[in-house]
Structures are given as structure tokens and as C-alpha cells.
Design a protein around this motif. Structure first.
Motif, PDB file in Angstrom:
ATOM      1  N   ASP A  23      -4.586  39.446  34.215  1.00  0.00           N
ATOM      2  CA  ASP A  23      -5.745  38.627  34.540  1.00  0.00           C
ATOM      3  C   ASP A  23      -6.287  39.081  35.892  1.00  0.00           C
ATOM      4  OD1 ASP A  23      -5.463  37.124  32.240  1.00  0.00           O
ATOM      5  OD2 ASP A  23      -4.139  35.659  33.207  1.00  0.00           O
ATOM      6  N   ASP A  24      -7.579  38.855  36.123  1.00  0.00           N
ATOM      7  CA  ASP A  24      -8.182  39.302  37.384  1.00  0.00           C
ATOM      8  C   ASP A  24      -7.429  38.773  38.600  1.00  0.00           C
ATOM      9  OD1 ASP A  24     -10.062  40.677  35.967  1.00  0.00           O
ATOM     10  OD2 ASP A  24     -11.666  39.216  36.263  1.00  0.00           O
ATOM     11  N   GLY A  25      -7.012  37.512  38.533  1.00  0.00           N
ATOM     12  CA  GLY A  25      -6.339  36.912  39.677  1.00  0.00           C
ATOM     13  C   GLY A  25      -4.993  37.533  39.996  1.00  0.00           C
ATOM     14  N   GLN A  26      -4.397  38.234  39.036  1.00  0.00           N
ATOM     15  CA  GLN A  26      -3.080  38.827  39.258  1.00  0.00           C
ATOM     16  C   GLN A  26      -3.147  40.148  40.015  1.00  0.00           C
ATOM     17  OE1 GLN A  26      -2.084  38.608  34.922  1.00  0.00           O
ATOM     18  NE2 GLN A  26      -0.181  37.665  35.634  1.00  0.00           N
ATOM     19  N   THR A  47      -1.838  39.842  43.456  1.00  0.00           N
ATOM     20  CA  THR A  47      -0.479  39.311  43.611  1.00  0.00           C
ATOM     21  C   THR A  47       0.570  40.226  42.991  1.00  0.00           C
ATOM     22  OG1 THR A  47      -0.684  38.026  41.553  1.00  0.00           O
ATOM     23  CG2 THR A  47      -1.315  36.934  43.594  1.00  0.00           C
TER      24      THR A  47
END
Length: 286
Positions: free
Chosen positions: A147-150, A153
Motif C-alpha cells: 500500500d502507498d502508506g507502507q 515504513t
């Protein structure tokens, strides 16, 4: 805001906001992974200005990043350069005479949506083969099944050193070739002193792409021993967009805008300069 006003020991000029572009009523606005979910217009900015009682200034994040680089980054000594904003999407900003070229509606040099691969990957803008579909953190997330948010991270930087990480290494190879094409296109069209690559992409990743893009295509900037390297990498990453947004109020209020002067005003100014006077233009002392 009340706390800030109490603590501030200097004038508060206003609020600066950097947003993913393009902005305004265009077919490319508020689409794709860079769009803020649920946003259809910029009415929230009016609400922010009303709630704070301060003047509000906004720009595309690539413009803010270019301004940050001009004031605080590797472009401090440059008058003309192209800023390539490599983040979840891909944007750009042309700096001419230390000012941003905005275009007719403020969306100039939206390079991410230039088709570069005929019949290529469908883009959320409705075209195919757009540069952003191959050179962006969103395209990297797709290649890695994240996912983009990963992206911010995950252990991305450690994976760069793993030659056996085929999905990442293959993405770097194809993205670097698209970067190579983009650099040649920018140089031949705009002839900037250099191209500065910034944005939220990690420096180590950008450096890998630049290294893999060598040798660069021949272009008008490819002369031997240029005064400036053809490509420079931001040392501040995403900070330059934040810094650029923060100084937007001062920059917009104080920077000279020759296009804002009427023709008659310019003629008055030129005549007065020849006579050794400094007249007022449009009610303002020059």
C-alpha cells in the motif's frame, strides 16, 4: 493558532499550504494516489483562512519544494533550474530568475502526466504510459505489492542493497530509464542550469536511480565540463516542500512580479528611470 500568536516574537505574515497538484478545475485535479481523499475543491482553504484570521497562500507541492531549494537547499546559488519532485506522484517546477514559472492557470510543468511509453500502463488521468506511472513512489509500491502508506515504513533502504530482491531491482532499472528520458526532455525543452531532484523519495533511492540512468542521453546540456552538474540531488528531501510552504506568505507578498505591472506602468517606470527618478507604480513606490 492562539498559542502561536502568544509565543511569536515576530509578525505572522500568514499561512502557507503545499498541496499535490494539479490544482483548479482541470481533468487531472483530485485524481490518482496523490489526491487527498474526499477532496473535490479547495474550499477547506477558505475555511482555514476564516478560522485563523490570517492571509492564506497555497501552491502545488513541487512549487513549494522548488522555493525551498532556492532559499535553503542545493539551488541557493542558481537563478535558473528545474525542480523534479519525486514523491508519491511526480511533479516539476521551472525556476526562471529565481521565480517559479506558473503557466496560465498555475499548473505549468506537470511532467508526471506526460505520456512517454506508447500504449503503456494506463494512468488514472485517462492517458496511457504517463511518466508518473513508472517513476514515482506509487509505482514503486505497486511493484512491491505494498500500500502507498507502507513505502515510508518498510525496510526500503536495506532492500536496495539486496541484489536478490528482484521486484525492487527491476523497478529501479525501469524507473531509471524513464528518469533518463525525462532529464533529456527537460534539458532540450527548457535548457536549465541543472535539474534538482527532491521530494519525499529517500536520497539513497534517488541516488540509485541517477546512477543507473548513466550515461545520460545527449542533450543541449551535455557539453563537456559544465559549470553545474546536469543533475543535483536535494539534501533536505521532503523538508524543502515544508520550508517552501512556510515562506509562501512572505514570498508572495514581497517578491517582484513584473507581469503584475501594467504596460503603462512599465513605460512610466522606464521613462522615470532614464530621468533618475523612482516613481510610484500602481500606487506603490518602486
Amino acid at each position: 493558532m492562539a498559542t502561536l500568536r502568544r509565543q511569536a516574537n515576530a509578525r505572522l505574515w500568514g499561512i502557507g499550504v503545499a498541496l499535490p497538484g494539479p490544482l483548479g478545475d482541470t481533468e487531472l485535479s483530485f485524481v490518482g494516489p496523490t489526491a487527498l481523499e474526499g477532496w473535490k475543491d479547495l474550499s477547506i482553504l477558505d475555511q482555514l483562512q476564516e478560522a485563523t484570521g490570517l492571509p492564506l497562500f497555497h501552491s502545488v507541492d513541487s512549487v513549494a519544494g522548488a522555493l525551498g531549494e532556492t532559499l535553503y537547499g542545493v539551488a541557493r546559488h542558481l537563478d535558473n533550474f528545474f525542480y523534479l519532485h519525486l514523491s508519491m506522484g511526480l511533479g516539476g517546477s521551472l525556476i526562471v530568475g529565481r521565480n517559479t514559472y506558473r503557466g496560465a492557470d498555475g499548473n505549468a510543468t506537470e511532467i508526471g502526466h506526460v505520456p512517454v511509453v506508447p500504449g503503456g500502463t494506463p494512468c488514472y488521468c485517462g492517458n496511457q504510459g504517463c511518466l508518473e506511472r513508472y517513476l514515482s513512489l506509487h509505482s514503486l509500491a505497486e511493484a512491491l505489492g505494498l500500500d502507498d502508506g507502507q513505502i515510508h515504513t518498510t525496510d526500503l533502504l536495506d532492500r536496495l542493497d539486496d541484489a536478490g530482491d528482484l521486484p525492487l531491482q527491476q523497478w529501479c532499472e525501469q524507473a531509471s530509464q524513464r528518469l533518463r528520458d525525462a532529464i533529456c526532455m527537460i534539458e532540450n525543452m527548457l535548457d536549465p542550469q541543472t535539474i534538482v531532484i527532491g521530494g519525499s523519495a529517500p536520497q539513497k533511492l534517488v541516488q540509485r536511480l541517477v546512477d543507473l540512468a548513466q550515461p545520460l542521453h545527449r542533450s543541449v546540456r551535455g557539453r563537456p565540463a559544465p559549470q553545474w552538474p546536469r543533475v543535483m540531488i536535494s539534501q533536505r528531501e521532503e523538508d524543502c516542500s515544508l520550508l517552501g510552504a512556510a515562506v509562501l506568505p512572505i514570498h508572495e507578498l514581497l517578491s517582484p512580479r513584473l507581469e503584475g505591472l501594467q504596460k503603462d506602468d512599465l513605460e512610466e517606470l522606464q521613462t522615470a528611470e532614464l530621468l533618475g527618478h523612482r516613481p510610484s507604480v500602481g500606487g506603490r513606490r518602486v
